[in-house]
Design an enzyme around this catalytic site. Structure first.
Site, mmCIF file in Angstrom:
data_model
loop_
_atom_site.group_PDB
_atom_site.id
_atom_site.type_symbol
_atom_site.label_atom_id
_atom_site.label_comp_id
_atom_site.label_asym_id
_atom_site.label_seq_id
_atom_site.Cartn_x
_atom_site.Cartn_y
_atom_site.Cartn_z
ATOM 1 C CG ASP A 125 67.529 -18.125 69.918
ATOM 2 O OD1 ASP A 125 66.831 -18.718 69.078
ATOM 3 O OD2 ASP A 125 68.599 -17.567 69.634
ATOM 4 C CB SER B 269 71.937 -18.636 63.645
ATOM 5 O OG SER B 269 71.082 -19.742 63.659
ATOM 6 C CG HIS C 132 67.509 -16.952 65.865
ATOM 7 N ND1 HIS C 132 68.219 -17.805 66.676
ATOM 8 C CD2 HIS C 132 67.975 -17.167 64.599
ATOM 9 C CE1 HIS C 132 69.062 -18.515 65.944
ATOM 10 N NE2 HIS C 132 68.936 -18.136 64.683
#
Length: 555
Positions: free
Chosen positions: A493, A264, A524
């Site tokens: 995602d 991320s 995610h």
């Protein structure tokens, strides 16, 4: 309130099932007990880390631009204490099932790299060494799990089982609290009580002139609190400076190159590192790739579309169950959730929270978003929605929101959210005027009927911030990186939508420098031992230097 686009720590997947099956609203402390690796002698660790050397391998005598006191550091590893509330709270990590102990330490870094002789801060570190024979050791693999604002010291013990193949294959697993985060010179804005009070006063996104004026006042009050409590630190908690900290960490660990796993926001950090230190790039994986598009409207719209898509995928799956609380089709489900959030804005739902908190519209939205980060959490979202819609209780949605917001069982907050805001505003403190924000309302509502309005107001996220310009813009170009950076992106995602990965690939330098692996699925982040296709590709890249070609797809 808005949904931060690259905020999510992966702790929810590690802890949620235990929290909800151990009895409704079991404490987050109890869930961590199940996630931290322990052996038969858990709790029997020694002060020297269980027989492993407390000093890292020798390093070079100098580091460019830094005084000897910083350049010649060796990390003094010792037994870990329990994570602090700012790191997310939980039990002390003692040892893994093979009796390998956890070790913690600190690295001293300049507050301002332009003034290396000036003030310094200490960066909190954690590691567990490889179980491979000495001859097969590959050095350290440094993790950043996202945020910005996530504590690596708190997260790595919770997630270590996912990376056991990498540890067995030769890597010491290392993580850290980035500057401004956890116990690394933490940014602090509001007290725990003030955060709870603000959440309880939330009545949904601004829709009237009076709401908008209140939003501006609250934002300016928040920025003033951050300045009052953390003002000297705020200009220096940039992603560029954290990347510099990582290179000093690499040096102190004795590694010629940085082997790195970023998730991320950690992908953004990894790309910035590659730009600043291309010659030091080692084996690198960037999973759940951040969109580098500098246009805040375009990026926020993409985020809104990503969460909406994830919600619709959940609703489509839920609709196959006759007992689905949101109805038998996606359209009905979206309308049901919209109505629920509107109803919560007018009248919050009661909960069994010991502090008497109610489930407000903002907390309800956050709870829903929290469960969309992993397909494994969908069953808990169904439970939470059934409870809210049919039993008139907000218990499980509040639990989901608390995980998202970093609130522990005793009402203490990690500093994830203030750190997130501070890092984002240090990287780019520009903010959109209120009139300009309002003009985009229809676009955001069209992009996501559920999340769009909330994300719209994120465009003013740095309103009132004490400085107006970034000291140093981020750059991602790294065409001369010493090793390829493997990008991994998931089509469903919600937080880092798939489309952004192609833009990051182009920004870094194209498919030869940054090949893209596509994971056709939900959630995610793609790398888990259960996803054999992704795990095999990533493990081959990290352990053997066998980088898959651009365009590999995992289904």
């Amino acid at each position: 309130m808005n949904i931060p686009s690259h905020f999510r720590s992966r702790r929810l997947r590690a802890a949620l099932a235990a929290a909800l099956t151990a009895g409704l609203l079991a404490t987050s402390c109890a869930t961590r007990d199940l996630a931290v690796g322990t052996g038969d002698d858990a709790g029997q660790g020694t002060e020297d880390g269980g027989g492993v050397s407390t000093e890292s391998v020798p390093v070079a005598d100098s580091y460019p631009g830094l005084p000897d006191a910083l350049a010649q550091q060796r990390v003094q590893w010792s037994q870990c204490e329990a994570p602090t509330p700012l790191q997310g709270e939980g039990p002390r990590p003692f040892q893994l099932s093979d009796r390998t102990p956890w070790q913690c330490g600190t690295l001293t870094v300049p507050l301002d790299y332009a003034d290396p002789e000036g003030e310094t801060i200490d960066m909190a570190l954690i590691r567990v060494v490889s179980s491979a024979p000495e001859a097969d050791r590959l050095g350290s693999l440094v993790f950043n799990f996202g945020g910005p604002g996530g504590s690596g010291v708190g997260s790595l013990p919770l997630l270590v089982d996912e990376y056991e193949d990498l540890r067995a294959g030769g890597f010491d697993l290392v993580s850290f609290d980035p500057r401004g985060v956890g116990e690394s010179a933490p940014v602090v804005c509001l007290s725990d009580e003030e955060i709870d009070e603000g959440d309880q006063e939330d009545a949904g996104p601004p829709r009237t002139a009076e709401d908008e004026a209140e939003f501006v006042a609250d934002s300016e009050e928040y920025a003033a609190a951050c300045q009052a409590n953390s003002g000297d630190l705020l200009p220096y908690v940039t992603t560029n400076n954290t990347a510099r900290d990582m290179d000093l960490l690499r040096h102190a660990l004795g590694d010629e190159r940085l082997n790195y796993f970023g998730i991320s926001y950690g992908t953004e950090l990894g790309a910035v590192y590659a730009h600043l230190f291309p010659e030091n790039v080692g084996r690198t994986v960037l999973d759940a790739v951040v969109d580098p598009n500098p246009d805040p409207v375009a990026q926020s719209l993409l985020d809104a579309e990503g969460f909406q898509l994830a919600l619709e995928h959940y609703l489509e799956d839920c609709a196959t169950d006759p007992g689905c609380p949101t109805g038998g089709d996606v359209e009905t489900g979206v309308a049901t959730i919209e109505t629920l959030l509107d109803d919560l804005a007018a009248e919050p739902l009661p909960t069994d929270d010991p502090d008497g908190r109610m489930l407000t519209s903002g907390l309800g939205m956050t709870g829903i978003a929290s469960a969309l980060y992993s397909e494994e959490s969908w069953e808990y979202l169904t439970m939470a929605l059934d409870e809210a819609l049919n039993a008139g209780s907000g218990d499980t949605l509040l639990l989901l929101a608390d995980f998202y917001n970093g609130r522990d069982s005793e009402g203490r907050y990690s500093n994830l959210m203030p750190a997130l805001n501070a890092i984002r505003c240090a990287d780019d403190p520009s903010t959109m005027a209120l009139d300009d924000v309002v003009r985009h309302r229809e676009e955001f509502e069209a992009a996501s009927p559920v999340f769009g309005e909330w994300m719209l107001w994120g465009l003013s996220g740095c309103l009132g911030w004490p400085f107006a310009e970034a000291a140093e813009p981020e750059e991602f170009s790294a065409p001369d990186a010493a090793a390829p950076l493997l990008l991994v992106a998931t089509t469903g995602d919600p937080a880092t939508p798939y489309e952004g990965a192609a833009r990051m690939q182009a920004a870094i330098g194209g498919p030869e420098v940054a090949p893209l692996l596509t994971n056709d699925g939900e959630g995610h982040g793609a790398y888990t031992p259960d996803n054999a296709c992704v795990a095999d590709a990533v493990n081959g890249h990290l352990l053997r230097g066998e980088t898959p070609g651009d365009g590999l797809r995992c289904e």
